[in-house]
Design a protein around this motif. Sequence first.
Motif, PDB file in Angstrom:
ATOM      1  N   ASN A 187       0.822  -1.207   0.000  1.00  0.00           N
ATOM      2  CA  ASN A 187       0.000   0.000   0.000  1.00  0.00           C
ATOM      3  C   ASN A 187       0.859   1.262   0.000  1.00  0.00           C
ATOM      4  O   ASN A 187       0.555   2.228  -0.705  1.00  0.00           O
ATOM      5  CB  ASN A 187      -0.963  -0.014   1.186  1.00  0.00           C
ATOM      6  CG  ASN A 187      -2.010  -1.102   1.039  1.00  0.00           C
ATOM      7  OD1 ASN A 187      -2.394  -1.471  -0.071  1.00  0.00           O
ATOM      8  ND2 ASN A 187      -2.476  -1.628   2.149  1.00  0.00           N
TER       9      ASN A 187
ATOM     10  N   ILE B 154      -5.609  -4.649   0.159  1.00  0.00           N
ATOM     11  CA  ILE B 154      -5.074  -3.600  -0.707  1.00  0.00           C
ATOM     12  C   ILE B 154      -5.930  -2.361  -0.502  1.00  0.00           C
ATOM     13  O   ILE B 154      -7.148  -2.411  -0.623  1.00  0.00           O
ATOM     14  CB  ILE B 154      -5.103  -4.044  -2.186  1.00  0.00           C
ATOM     15  CG1 ILE B 154      -4.177  -5.254  -2.360  1.00  0.00           C
ATOM     16  CG2 ILE B 154      -4.724  -2.909  -3.106  1.00  0.00           C
ATOM     17  CD1 ILE B 154      -4.261  -5.918  -3.700  1.00  0.00           C
ATOM     18  N   ASP B 155      -5.277  -1.269  -0.188  1.00  0.00           N
ATOM     19  CA  ASP B 155      -5.968  -0.008   0.060  1.00  0.00           C
ATOM     20  C   ASP B 155      -5.605   0.955  -1.068  1.00  0.00           C
ATOM     21  O   ASP B 155      -4.485   1.455  -1.124  1.00  0.00           O
ATOM     22  CB  ASP B 155      -5.547   0.555   1.417  1.00  0.00           C
ATOM     23  CG  ASP B 155      -6.300   1.821   1.769  1.00  0.00           C
ATOM     24  OD1 ASP B 155      -7.400   2.038   1.236  1.00  0.00           O
ATOM     25  OD2 ASP B 155      -5.766   2.607   2.579  1.00  0.00           O
TER      26      ASP B 155
END
Length: 105
Positions: free
Chosen positions: A11, A35-36
Motif C-alpha cells: 500500500n 489492498i488499500d
Amino acid sequence: SHNNIQSEGFNILFRALRDSPLEELNCRECRIESIDIDSERLPTDLKQLCLEKNTISTDGCRGLAKLLQGEDSMLKTLDLSNNKIDDEGVGALADALQNNETLTN
C-alpha cells in the motif's frame, strides 16, 4: 517479486507510484492480503500489475475494484492467478470490470 512486503508495504509502495513513470509492477509472492487504493491518487502510467500467488482477500478485491474503476487508471494487465479469492471478492472485481475500458488481460 518474492519479497515479504505484505499488505502494508504494498500500500505504501502503490501510493508512491502516483507520479512515477513506472509501467510495470511485479508483486508476485509478496504475502499481500488487503489492498488499500486511494482512487484520487492512482498511478497514471502503470499498465501491468502482477499480484500472482498472494492471499488477496475480499477487502483486497474491493481495493482493486477502485483501481479498475478509476478514471485515471491505464492498467491493461492484472494478474491475480493463484490467489484464494472468494465469491464476494470475485463479485467486487466483476462489478468493477463492467465499466472498465482499459484492462485487456
